[in-house]
Design a protein around this motif. Sequence first.
Motif, short mmCIF file in Angstrom:
data_model
loop_
_atom_site.label_atom_id
_atom_site.label_comp_id
_atom_site.label_asym_id
_atom_site.label_seq_id
_atom_site.Cartn_x
_atom_site.Cartn_y
_atom_site.Cartn_z
N TRP A 67 0.79 -1.19 -0.07
CA TRP A 67 -0.04 0.10 -0.24
C TRP A 67 0.73 1.25 0.07
O TRP A 67 0.45 2.28 -0.53
CB TRP A 67 -1.18 0.07 1.02
CG TRP A 67 -2.26 -0.75 0.84
CD1 TRP A 67 -2.66 -1.87 1.60
CD2 TRP A 67 -3.36 -0.35 0.15
NE1 TRP A 67 -3.83 -2.34 0.83
CE2 TRP A 67 -4.14 -1.43 0.02
CE3 TRP A 67 -3.59 0.65 -0.65
CZ2 TRP A 67 -5.52 -1.32 -0.69
CZ3 TRP A 67 -4.73 0.65 -1.51
CH2 TRP A 67 -5.51 -0.32 -1.46
N GLY A 68 2.03 1.33 0.78
CA GLY A 68 2.95 2.36 0.65
C GLY A 68 3.27 2.65 -0.86
O GLY A 68 3.38 3.93 -1.05
N ARG A 69 3.78 1.52 -1.52
CA ARG A 69 4.08 1.85 -3.05
C ARG A 69 2.83 2.08 -3.68
O ARG A 69 2.83 3.13 -4.72
CB ARG A 69 4.58 0.59 -3.27
CG ARG A 69 6.10 0.04 -2.81
CD ARG A 69 6.67 -1.24 -3.44
NE ARG A 69 7.83 -1.52 -3.08
CZ ARG A 69 8.08 -2.69 -2.57
NH1 ARG A 69 7.05 -3.69 -2.67
NH2 ARG A 69 9.29 -3.13 -1.89
N VAL A 70 1.72 1.76 -3.56
CA VAL A 70 0.53 2.16 -4.55
C VAL A 70 0.23 3.72 -4.10
O VAL A 70 0.01 4.38 -5.03
CB VAL A 70 -0.76 1.41 -3.97
CG1 VAL A 70 -1.95 1.96 -4.56
CG2 VAL A 70 -0.60 -0.06 -4.19
N TYR A 71 0.28 4.01 -2.79
CA TYR A 71 0.30 5.63 -2.45
C TYR A 71 1.12 6.22 -3.39
O TYR A 71 0.67 7.20 -3.96
CB TYR A 71 0.60 5.75 -1.11
CG TYR A 71 0.40 7.50 -0.70
CD1 TYR A 71 -0.62 7.88 -0.42
CD2 TYR A 71 1.83 7.95 -0.34
CE1 TYR A 71 -0.57 9.24 -0.09
CE2 TYR A 71 1.69 9.30 -0.20
CZ TYR A 71 0.49 9.95 -0.06
OH TYR A 71 0.52 11.27 0.24
N VAL A 72 2.27 6.00 -3.68
CA VAL A 72 3.45 6.73 -4.33
C VAL A 72 2.96 6.75 -5.71
O VAL A 72 2.96 7.62 -6.77
CB VAL A 72 4.74 6.28 -4.02
CG1 VAL A 72 5.90 7.12 -5.21
CG2 VAL A 72 5.39 6.50 -2.78
N LEU A 73 2.80 5.51 -6.37
CA LEU A 73 2.51 5.24 -7.92
C LEU A 73 1.25 5.99 -8.26
O LEU A 73 1.43 6.73 -9.28
CB LEU A 73 2.45 3.55 -8.08
CG LEU A 73 2.38 3.34 -9.43
CD1 LEU A 73 3.55 3.66 -10.35
CD2 LEU A 73 1.95 1.83 -9.61
#
Length: 200
Positions: free
Chosen positions: A110-116
């Motif tokens: 989810w942390g990566r999704v937030y950035v992407l």
Amino acid sequence: MTMQQRGQAHRRLRRATAAAHHQLDHHPLLQRLLGPDLRHDQYAESLAALYRPHAQLERLVHESPQHAESAFELSARVERLEADLRELGWSVPPIPQTPPDPSEDRATWWGRVYVLEGSRQGSAVIARCVQSSLCDTVPCRFFGQATISDDHKTLLATLERELESHAALEQAVASARAAFAAYKADLDAFACGKRDVEMR
């Protein structure tokens, strides 16, 4: 969930990554896309610099088992970036074929999704600036077609549920910061490589 609690994860992620986000937005290879003096060669070069970090982050998000389990159809953009580069006469740079870790926890994903997914937010502004500086027909699929999904609000609401615990939220924050850092490191490496070539 109370009104006070609603949006807590999003606010925490935004605050915790604000400095990293600012650094990335103001990176010279990206900042010049907003200027009135942008040249075609600079635009193509900036897209080439973006390819490696974007493709790697997109792969980590889209090919993760967490993506399939999330029930979200996150729209890929890397093919649009490749199409823009080819039309501008640039070959697509090679990237490491590093598969996502199947044991990765959901909060990290989810942390990566937030950035992407957050990278879509300013794309329309960048597209307008690029087309104003160059022309309306310049290939601009990567920025110009980076529409925000109708499910974006649902995605944010799901993020709140997924990161309800303090431990999960802090793991997502660490993951988002790492994603921003990796993105900037790749842009810095591209800029350094370009300077090395120019000095030869």
